[in-house]
Motif scaffolding. Structure first.
Motif, PDB file in Angstrom:
ATOM      1  N   GLN A  11       0.834  -1.213   0.000  1.00 54.22           N
ATOM      2  CA  GLN A  11       0.000   0.000   0.000  1.00 54.22           C
ATOM      3  C   GLN A  11       0.869   1.264   0.000  1.00 54.22           C
ATOM      4  OE1 GLN A  11      -3.449  -0.007  -0.143  1.00 54.22           O
ATOM      5  NE2 GLN A  11      -3.076  -2.161  -0.544  1.00 54.22           N
ATOM      6  N   GLY A  12       2.173   1.095  -0.298  1.00 53.67           N
ATOM      7  CA  GLY A  12       3.095   2.215  -0.193  1.00 53.67           C
ATOM      8  C   GLY A  12       3.453   2.871  -1.502  1.00 53.67           C
ATOM      9  N   GLY A  13       2.607   2.744  -2.507  1.00 51.01           N
ATOM     10  CA  GLY A  13       2.931   3.371  -3.780  1.00 51.01           C
ATOM     11  C   GLY A  13       1.735   3.418  -4.694  1.00 51.01           C
ATOM     12  N   VAL A  14       1.918   4.113  -5.786  1.00 54.88           N
ATOM     13  CA  VAL A  14       0.879   4.218  -6.804  1.00 54.88           C
ATOM     14  C   VAL A  14       1.292   3.307  -7.952  1.00 54.88           C
ATOM     15  CG1 VAL A  14      -0.253   5.769  -8.445  1.00 54.88           C
ATOM     16  CG2 VAL A  14       0.338   6.589  -6.164  1.00 54.88           C
ATOM     17  N   LEU A  15       0.459   2.324  -8.238  1.00 53.88           N
ATOM     18  CA  LEU A  15       0.752   1.421  -9.347  1.00 53.88           C
ATOM     19  C   LEU A  15       0.188   1.998 -10.636  1.00 53.88           C
ATOM     20  CD1 LEU A  15      -0.019  -2.004  -7.656  1.00 53.88           C
ATOM     21  CD2 LEU A  15       2.213  -0.988  -8.118  1.00 53.88           C
ATOM     22  N   LEU A  41       1.370   7.309   1.751  1.00 58.55           N
ATOM     23  CA  LEU A  41       2.103   6.266   1.042  1.00 58.55           C
ATOM     24  C   LEU A  41       3.473   6.036   1.678  1.00 58.55           C
ATOM     25  CD1 LEU A  41       1.264   7.077  -2.694  1.00 58.55           C
ATOM     26  CD2 LEU A  41       0.309   5.257  -1.261  1.00 58.55           C
ATOM     27  N   GLY A  42       4.111   7.110   2.099  1.00 59.55           N
ATOM     28  CA  GLY A  42       5.412   6.991   2.748  1.00 59.55           C
ATOM     29  C   GLY A  42       5.333   6.177   4.031  1.00 59.55           C
ATOM     30  N   HIS A  48       5.665  -1.447   5.371  1.00 58.73           N
ATOM     31  CA  HIS A  48       5.763  -2.611   4.481  1.00 58.73           C
ATOM     32  C   HIS A  48       7.219  -3.071   4.332  1.00 58.73           C
ATOM     33  CE1 HIS A  48       4.185  -5.341   1.489  1.00 58.73           C
ATOM     34  NE2 HIS A  48       5.045  -4.902   0.594  1.00 58.73           N
ATOM     35  N   SER A  49       8.142  -2.122   4.318  1.00 62.90           N
ATOM     36  CA  SER A  49       9.552  -2.464   4.122  1.00 62.90           C
ATOM     37  C   SER A  49      10.110  -3.286   5.283  1.00 62.90           C
ATOM     38  CB  SER A  49      10.395  -1.196   3.944  1.00 62.90           C
ATOM     39  OG  SER A  49      10.514  -0.489   5.173  1.00 62.90           O
TER      40      SER A  49
END
Length: 82
Positions: A11-15, A41-42, A48-49
């Protein structure tokens, strides 16, 4: 989309569709114009990382290599080779 990006990004980015200029432009526009989205997102990306590590990657790779070795060893045993 047939890639690992959804799993990596979470959920940490725009696909976006990498083959669509419009999709890429829309994704970039969202990021550039929406500070709250960038912050959200950050935070998701950082959380998530934490699920990734070199140790886990190494252990997963080792398991794959051990399975491949065991399979090859069984194949050779069936053929009578050593």
């Amino acid at each position: 989309m047939s890639s690992a990006f959804p799993e990596v990004v979470g959920q940490g980015g725009v696909l976006v569709d990498p083959l669509s200029v419009d999709s890429i432009a829309e994704g970039l526009t969202k990021l550039v114009t929406n500070e709250e989205l960038r912050r959200e997102l950050g935070a998701h990306a950082l959380q998530h990382s934490r699920g990734f590590s070199w140790e886990r990657a190494g252990l997963a790779t080792l398991k794959i290599l051990e399975n491949a070795h065991a399979t090859k060893k069984m194949e050779l045993a069936r053929c009578g080779a050593r």
